[in-house]
Scaffold this motif. Structure first.
Motif, PDB file in Angstrom:
ATOM      1  N   GLU A 119       9.067   3.732  -4.318  1.00 49.45           N
ATOM      2  CA  GLU A 119       9.040   2.640  -3.987  1.00 49.45           C
ATOM      3  C   GLU A 119      10.270   2.610  -2.003  1.00 49.45           C
ATOM      4  O   GLU A 119       9.146   1.248  -1.626  1.00 49.45           O
ATOM      5  CB  GLU A 119      10.616   2.540  -4.355  1.00 49.45           C
ATOM      6  CG  GLU A 119      11.568   1.153  -4.861  1.00 49.45           C
ATOM      7  CD  GLU A 119      10.846  -0.295  -5.152  1.00 49.45           C
ATOM      8  OE1 GLU A 119      10.879  -0.838  -5.181  1.00 49.45           O
ATOM      9  OE2 GLU A 119       9.056   0.348  -5.906  1.00 49.45           O
ATOM     10  N   LEU A 120      10.120   3.559  -1.865  1.00 50.85           N
ATOM     11  CA  LEU A 120      10.105   3.861  -0.590  1.00 50.85           C
ATOM     12  C   LEU A 120       9.560   3.496   0.114  1.00 50.85           C
ATOM     13  O   LEU A 120       9.379   2.698   1.155  1.00 50.85           O
ATOM     14  CB  LEU A 120      11.658   5.058  -0.151  1.00 50.85           C
ATOM     15  CG  LEU A 120      12.818   5.185  -1.092  1.00 50.85           C
ATOM     16  CD1 LEU A 120      13.327   6.640  -0.053  1.00 50.85           C
ATOM     17  CD2 LEU A 120      13.360   4.455  -0.159  1.00 50.85           C
ATOM     18  N   LEU A 121       8.183   5.069  -0.338  1.00 52.36           N
ATOM     19  CA  LEU A 121       7.097   4.472   0.467  1.00 52.36           C
ATOM     20  C   LEU A 121       6.164   3.304   0.812  1.00 52.36           C
ATOM     21  O   LEU A 121       6.156   2.591   1.835  1.00 52.36           O
ATOM     22  CB  LEU A 121       6.059   5.197  -0.095  1.00 52.36           C
ATOM     23  CG  LEU A 121       4.413   5.989   1.104  1.00 52.36           C
ATOM     24  CD1 LEU A 121       5.017   6.404   2.091  1.00 52.36           C
ATOM     25  CD2 LEU A 121       4.168   6.638  -0.055  1.00 52.36           C
ATOM     26  N   ALA A 122       6.704   2.079  -0.452  1.00 49.21           N
ATOM     27  CA  ALA A 122       6.046   1.225  -0.529  1.00 49.21           C
ATOM     28  C   ALA A 122       6.525   0.121   0.190  1.00 49.21           C
ATOM     29  O   ALA A 122       6.109  -0.357   0.975  1.00 49.21           O
ATOM     30  CB  ALA A 122       5.984  -0.028  -1.926  1.00 49.21           C
ATOM     31  N   GLN A 123       7.561   0.352   0.937  1.00 48.56           N
ATOM     32  CA  GLN A 123       8.273  -0.093   1.599  1.00 48.56           C
ATOM     33  C   GLN A 123       8.502  -0.411   2.952  1.00 48.56           C
ATOM     34  O   GLN A 123       7.673  -1.201   4.318  1.00 48.56           O
ATOM     35  CB  GLN A 123      10.128  -0.395   1.440  1.00 48.56           C
ATOM     36  CG  GLN A 123      11.346  -1.226   2.263  1.00 48.56           C
ATOM     37  CD  GLN A 123      10.857  -2.699   1.739  1.00 48.56           C
ATOM     38  OE1 GLN A 123      10.909  -2.468   0.424  1.00 48.56           O
ATOM     39  NE2 GLN A 123      10.255  -3.231   2.519  1.00 48.56           N
ATOM     40  N   GLU A 124       7.531   1.249   3.089  1.00 47.74           N
ATOM     41  CA  GLU A 124       7.938   1.392   4.658  1.00 47.74           C
ATOM     42  C   GLU A 124       5.455   1.007   5.057  1.00 47.74           C
ATOM     43  O   GLU A 124       5.516   0.709   6.247  1.00 47.74           O
ATOM     44  CB  GLU A 124       7.539   2.927   4.537  1.00 47.74           C
ATOM     45  CG  GLU A 124       8.823   4.004   5.116  1.00 47.74           C
ATOM     46  CD  GLU A 124       8.865   5.612   5.347  1.00 47.74           C
ATOM     47  OE1 GLU A 124       7.930   5.406   6.466  1.00 47.74           O
ATOM     48  OE2 GLU A 124       8.488   6.467   4.649  1.00 47.74           O
ATOM     49  N   VAL A 125       4.994   1.147   4.065  1.00 43.84           N
ATOM     50  CA  VAL A 125       3.802   0.647   4.220  1.00 43.84           C
ATOM     51  C   VAL A 125       4.220  -1.176   4.887  1.00 43.84           C
ATOM     52  O   VAL A 125       3.025  -1.171   5.446  1.00 43.84           O
ATOM     53  CB  VAL A 125       2.766   0.538   2.578  1.00 43.84           C
ATOM     54  CG1 VAL A 125       1.890  -0.084   3.019  1.00 43.84           C
ATOM     55  CG2 VAL A 125       2.933   2.149   2.695  1.00 43.84           C
ATOM     56  N   VAL A 126       5.058  -1.702   3.989  1.00 39.07           N
ATOM     57  CA  VAL A 126       4.746  -3.334   4.093  1.00 39.07           C
ATOM     58  C   VAL A 126       5.662  -3.061   5.887  1.00 39.07           C
ATOM     59  O   VAL A 126       4.476  -3.678   6.381  1.00 39.07           O
ATOM     60  CB  VAL A 126       5.790  -3.796   3.434  1.00 39.07           C
ATOM     61  CG1 VAL A 126       6.362  -5.182   3.480  1.00 39.07           C
ATOM     62  CG2 VAL A 126       5.304  -3.567   1.450  1.00 39.07           C
ATOM     63  N   SER A 127       6.407  -2.548   5.511  1.00 41.77           N
ATOM     64  CA  SER A 127       6.683  -2.926   7.141  1.00 41.77           C
ATOM     65  C   SER A 127       5.713  -2.479   8.079  1.00 41.77           C
ATOM     66  O   SER A 127       5.787  -3.143   9.114  1.00 41.77           O
ATOM     67  CB  SER A 127       7.473  -1.998   7.988  1.00 41.77           C
ATOM     68  OG  SER A 127       8.600  -1.321   6.223  1.00 41.77           O
ATOM     69  N   ASP A 128       5.017  -1.724   8.478  1.00 42.80           N
ATOM     70  CA  ASP A 128       4.457  -0.964   9.392  1.00 42.80           C
ATOM     71  C   ASP A 128       3.127  -1.771   9.354  1.00 42.80           C
ATOM     72  O   ASP A 128       2.764  -2.057  10.591  1.00 42.80           O
ATOM     73  CB  ASP A 128       3.380   0.766   8.586  1.00 42.80           C
ATOM     74  CG  ASP A 128       4.141   1.880   8.895  1.00 42.80           C
ATOM     75  OD1 ASP A 128       4.940   1.444   9.832  1.00 42.80           O
ATOM     76  OD2 ASP A 128       3.451   2.934   8.688  1.00 42.80           O
ATOM     77  N   HIS A 129       3.031  -2.212   7.589  1.00 40.47           N
ATOM     78  CA  HIS A 129       2.216  -3.647   8.087  1.00 40.47           C
ATOM     79  C   HIS A 129       2.295  -4.763   8.326  1.00 40.47           C
ATOM     80  O   HIS A 129       1.304  -5.077   9.802  1.00 40.47           O
ATOM     81  CB  HIS A 129       1.393  -3.405   6.450  1.00 40.47           C
ATOM     82  CG  HIS A 129       0.085  -4.875   6.624  1.00 40.47           C
ATOM     83  ND1 HIS A 129      -0.875  -4.696   6.474  1.00 40.47           N
ATOM     84  CD2 HIS A 129       0.514  -6.187   6.371  1.00 40.47           C
ATOM     85  CE1 HIS A 129      -2.021  -5.348   6.754  1.00 40.47           C
ATOM     86  NE2 HIS A 129      -1.173  -6.843   6.111  1.00 40.47           N
TER      87      HIS A 129
END
Lengths: 256, 177
Positions: A119-129
């Motif tokens: 969940e956290l990782l997905a959030q990070e992936v979205v922000s990075d994108h």
């Protein structure tokens, strides 16, 4: 000293980068040769017209404040992803989660994933994108559709060798590479382009060897897909539709 | 706590060089708003990589990140500047007859100099800005631009030559016509 040699060394002399012996030789020559003396005067005149304070662009007042506030924000996100606060929170969350399992709702939860970590990782992936597309010039550190340029670029920048393939034939064109911070580590990022859509593919070594199936999800309108292949984590994100993103994932997996 | 220390030592080492960063970014992007965006982005990148900075020279370190960020920006914006790379092997004809009169060059005003430097190809512009405005050594310029020392020297020489020619042509056209 010849005129030609003088004209070559005159810049080093002008910039104080010439050793003493050659400086003396050069001065001697300029003293005797009017043509070289003229060249020297030309250079010194140019230099003094460049030594003009109004040619130097000073940062506007508000830029410093803008930078400081963006640095604070950055430091805070680093704290929340690295610091103890989140670790306790995730620990608490996992405990609560395990309790839930105890109460026998475990059947509802997919076993192969750890939803809270992801969940956290997905959030990070979205922000990075989002960041990569928002900020001009942030999308790539190395811009090349040549896999033999992009792959070596990661040498020494990350502690693993990501496999880099171009899928231009299938209309997923390799666009470039970038270094990104994700999941508390430096990860290799490959950027692919399909029509007007960009795909960010993040790659880093997994904690365990082996492979897992693809997991798709959706967040803030973006499609995400992640999997593990021979001990490497892969996360791809794009505004591309889920069917094509899955097709992209399959290509990457076959290309390994 | 650790992050706070990182932020404090980062700001101490790198923030004093904001003018240098902005000056380089402005000369490379040739635009106020782009220079500001590039500098802000460069500071964020620098902050992330600050763990890898052990040197004493915060200015050179920052400027190399600013330069990289500028080039990524130029690539992203498909700047026509990057389409024709300069040929460093090319030896321009060093005719001594072409050396312009210093007296003539003295007539160049600030506006003219700024315009001529702005129009110079980016490869020459960046080494001239680092050398003449930032007063950096050849060694530092080579580190920032990631170029061999010899290339830095020849680009400086060719850049100066081009600048002088552009200025004298301009003076001939404007002042003497």
């Amino acid at each position: 000293m010849s005129c030609q040699r003088t004209q070559e060394l005159i810049h080093g002399y002008l910039d104080g980068e010439l050793d003493l012996a050659r400086s003396l030789e050069l001065e001697q020559h300029i003293h005797e040769c009017e043509i070289c003396a003229r060249a020297y005067r030309g250079h010194t005149t140019l230099r003094s017209s460049l030594k003009n304070d109004s040619l130097y662009y000073r940062a506007p007042e508000n830029l410093k404040k803008r930078i400081q506030s963006s640095l604070r924000k950055e430091a805070r996100t680093e704290v929340s992803s690295l610091g103890f606060g989140w670790r306790w929170l995730t620990l608490g969350a996992s405990l609560a989660f395990m309790l839930l399992i105890g109460v026998a709702v475990w059947r509802l939860v997919p076993r192969s994933t750890s939803p809270y970590g992801n969940e956290l990782l997905a959030q990070e992936v979205v922000s990075d994108h989002v960041r990569s597309l928002q900020i001009p010039g942030h999308l790539t550190d190395v811009l090349s559709s040549d896999q033999h340029t992009v792959k070596p670029w990661f040498d020494g920048k990350v502690d693993f060798a990501p496999s880099v393939k171009d899928f231009a034939g299938q209309d997923f064109r390799l666009y470039g590479g970038r270094l990104e911070y994700l999941n508390n580590r430096a990860v290799a990022t490959l950027i692919y382009q399909r029509r007007l859509h960009y795909i960010n593919l993040f790659i880093w070594p997994a904690e365990q060897a082996g492979s897992t199936g693809e997991v798709m999800s959706q967040r803030q309108g973006y499609n995400l897909i992640h999997w593990t292949d021979s001990g490497m984590n892969y996360w791809a994100i794009s505004d591309l539709n889920s069917v094509e993103l899955r097709e992209f994932a399959r290509l990457v997996r076959q290309g390994q | 706590m650790q992050q706070r220390n990182k932020l404090v030592s980062f700001e101490e080492a790198v923030l004093p060089h904001l003018d240098a960063a902005y000056n380089l970014a402005h000369w490379l992007t040739r635009n106020d708003t782009d220079a500001e965006d590039v500098v802000q982005e460069a500071y964020l990148r620098a902050f992330r990589f600050f763990g890898g900075f052990h040197g004493a020279d915060g200015r050179s370190w920052l400027l190399s990140i600013v330069r990289n960020t500028c080039y990524t920006w130029m690539q992203h914006n498909r700047s026509p500047e990057l389409r024709v790379p300069v040929d460093d092997e090319l030896h321009e004809i060093e005719s001594t007859d072409l050396n312009p009169e210093a007296l003539l060059l003295q007539r160049a005003d600030t506006l003219m100099v700024r315009q001529a430097l702005k129009e110079l190809p980016v490869e020459f512009r960046e080494v001239l800005v680092l050398r003449e405005l930032e007063e950096m050594s050849y060694r530092d310029i080579a580190n920032i631009t990631n170029l061999p020392l010899g290339t830095v020297m020849s680009r400086l020489a060719r850049g100066r030559k081009r600048l002088q020619l552009a200025l004298t042509n301009q003076i001939h056209a404007e002042v003497l016509s």
